[in-house]
Each structure stands twice: as C-alpha cells, then as structure tokens.
Design a protein around this motif. Sequence first.
Motif, PDB file in Angstrom:
ATOM      1  N   THR A   1       5.285   2.438   0.760  1.00  0.00           N
ATOM      2  CA  THR A   1       5.674   1.340  -0.125  1.00  0.00           C
ATOM      3  C   THR A   1       4.687   0.178  -0.016  1.00  0.00           C
ATOM      4  N   GLY A   2       4.113  -0.211  -1.156  1.00  0.00           N
ATOM      5  CA  GLY A   2       3.180  -1.328  -1.203  1.00  0.00           C
ATOM      6  C   GLY A   2       1.815  -1.028  -0.594  1.00  0.00           C
ATOM      7  N   ARG A   3       1.488   0.261  -0.440  1.00  0.00           N
ATOM      8  CA  ARG A   3       0.215   0.633   0.189  1.00  0.00           C
ATOM      9  C   ARG A   3      -0.553   1.654  -0.653  1.00  0.00           C
ATOM     10  N   PRO A   4      -0.903   1.298  -1.909  1.00  0.00           N
ATOM     11  CA  PRO A   4      -1.663   2.251  -2.721  1.00  0.00           C
ATOM     12  C   PRO A   4      -3.076   2.442  -2.170  1.00  0.00           C
ATOM     13  N   GLY A   5      -3.627   3.623  -2.403  1.00  0.00           N
ATOM     14  CA  GLY A   5      -4.977   3.931  -1.941  1.00  0.00           C
ATOM     15  C   GLY A   5      -4.960   4.942  -0.806  1.00  0.00           C
ATOM     16  N   ALA A   6      -6.138   5.202  -0.276  1.00  0.00           N
ATOM     17  CA  ALA A   6      -6.277   6.183   0.802  1.00  0.00           C
ATOM     18  C   ALA A   6      -5.731   5.608   2.109  1.00  0.00           C
ATOM     19  N   PHE A   7      -5.172   6.501   2.947  1.00  0.00           N
ATOM     20  CA  PHE A   7      -4.726   6.079   4.276  1.00  0.00           C
ATOM     21  C   PHE A   7      -5.151   7.127   5.298  1.00  0.00           C
ATOM     22  N   ASN A   8      -5.369   6.648   6.526  1.00  0.00           N
ATOM     23  CA  ASN A   8      -5.747   7.499   7.651  1.00  0.00           C
ATOM     24  C   ASN A   8      -5.151   6.843   8.886  1.00  0.00           C
ATOM     25  N   LYS A   9      -4.045   7.369   9.391  1.00  0.00           N
ATOM     26  CA  LYS A   9      -3.305   6.750  10.491  1.00  0.00           C
ATOM     27  C   LYS A   9      -3.284   7.675  11.701  1.00  0.00           C
ATOM     28  N   THR A  10      -3.175   7.082  12.885  1.00  0.00           N
ATOM     29  CA  THR A  10      -3.091   7.874  14.106  1.00  0.00           C
ATOM     30  C   THR A  10      -1.833   7.521  14.888  1.00  0.00           C
ATOM     31  N   VAL A  11      -1.387   8.507  15.659  1.00  0.00           N
ATOM     32  CA  VAL A  11      -0.330   8.318  16.640  1.00  0.00           C
ATOM     33  C   VAL A  11      -0.918   8.807  17.960  1.00  0.00           C
ATOM     34  N   THR A  12      -1.022   7.910  18.935  1.00  0.00           N
ATOM     35  CA  THR A  12      -1.585   8.264  20.240  1.00  0.00           C
ATOM     36  C   THR A  12      -0.441   8.665  21.165  1.00  0.00           C
ATOM     37  N   VAL A  13      -0.487   9.924  21.617  1.00  0.00           N
ATOM     38  CA  VAL A  13       0.547  10.480  22.492  1.00  0.00           C
ATOM     39  C   VAL A  13       0.102  10.294  23.939  1.00  0.00           C
ATOM     40  N   ILE A  14       0.973   9.664  24.747  1.00  0.00           N
ATOM     41  CA  ILE A  14       0.678   9.405  26.149  1.00  0.00           C
ATOM     42  C   ILE A  14       1.658  10.225  26.991  1.00  0.00           C
ATOM     43  N   SER A  15       1.107  11.047  27.896  1.00  0.00           N
ATOM     44  CA  SER A  15       1.957  11.939  28.689  1.00  0.00           C
ATOM     45  C   SER A  15       1.377  12.133  30.084  1.00  0.00           C
TER      46      SER A  15
END
Length: 158
Positions: A91-105
């Motif tokens: 929502t409200g974010r038109p255009g390309a996106f590239n997101k990360t989730v950093t998993v810590i274990s």
Amino acid sequence: MKKLFFFFAFLFTATLANAQGVIKFKTESHDFGKIEEGTQATYTFEFTNTGTAPVVISNAQPSCGCTTPDWTREPVLPGKTGKVTASFNSTGRPGAFNKTVTVISNSETPTIALTIKGEVAPKGTATEVAPAVAPVPTVTKNAAPAAPAKPAKKKSGK
C-alpha cells in the motif's frame, strides 16, 4: 581411573561443543513479479535442520517497516523443518521493491539474509474496458424511400 574418567569427560564435552545445527533453506529469495498496489504479498521460506543439534531462531529482522517477518519459535531438531514467513505491504509503495529479512540463529551460519522482490503496479493503471456503446444507425443518401404497405383485402363472408 581418574585419568580415564577425565579423558572421557573431555572427549564427551568436545563432541558436544562440535555439535551444531545447520539451517538449509529450500530457497533464499522469492520474486513476486508484478502485484497490484494494496496487496499483502506473503511468502514462506522453508528450511531443514541438516546439523546434529537443535536450531533456535532468535530473531528475524526486516530491512524496513513495510515487511513483517514471522518464524518458527520452538527449537528445530535435526532432520526437522521450520519456516520464516515474510509479508510485504504494498500500500502506497508503487514501483520496484527488493526487501530482506535477516535470520539470526544458533546455527553454523548465525545470520542468513532472505530476499523478496517484485514490482508494485499503481492502482488504476490496469487496462480499463470502455463502456459498450449502442450502434448508431447509418443513413444512406439518395436511397429510395420504402414502398408504402398495401392494405390487406378483406375476405367476404360468403
């Protein structure tokens, strides 16, 4: 006898110290392709503990506030599977996106970056179909007028 006991205690401790969980994800990235603005895009990354000790994910940190992670909270035993889910609010974010989730274990590789990407199409840019219009009758110039209809003959009752 004491020396033998300490030797086996040391050997046992060294073996436990080398016991390590190993997270092996099926995939570490996902491409949503094109999504419509306002869509909650969610993907679940599945992993297997291929190590010899339980794996515990202590945190999953998103790269921004538009991405929300969720993960398996209980220890994942060797040979068992777990998951990390990433949800992107478009929502409200038109255009390309590239997101990360950093998993810590506590695994052999203590941090692993998972990636989601795609393109958000702005609302209202979808191809709209024009409303149907009734056909307009065509008029031909110099056309002969239609012949008047002849009255029907009455039958006599004889």
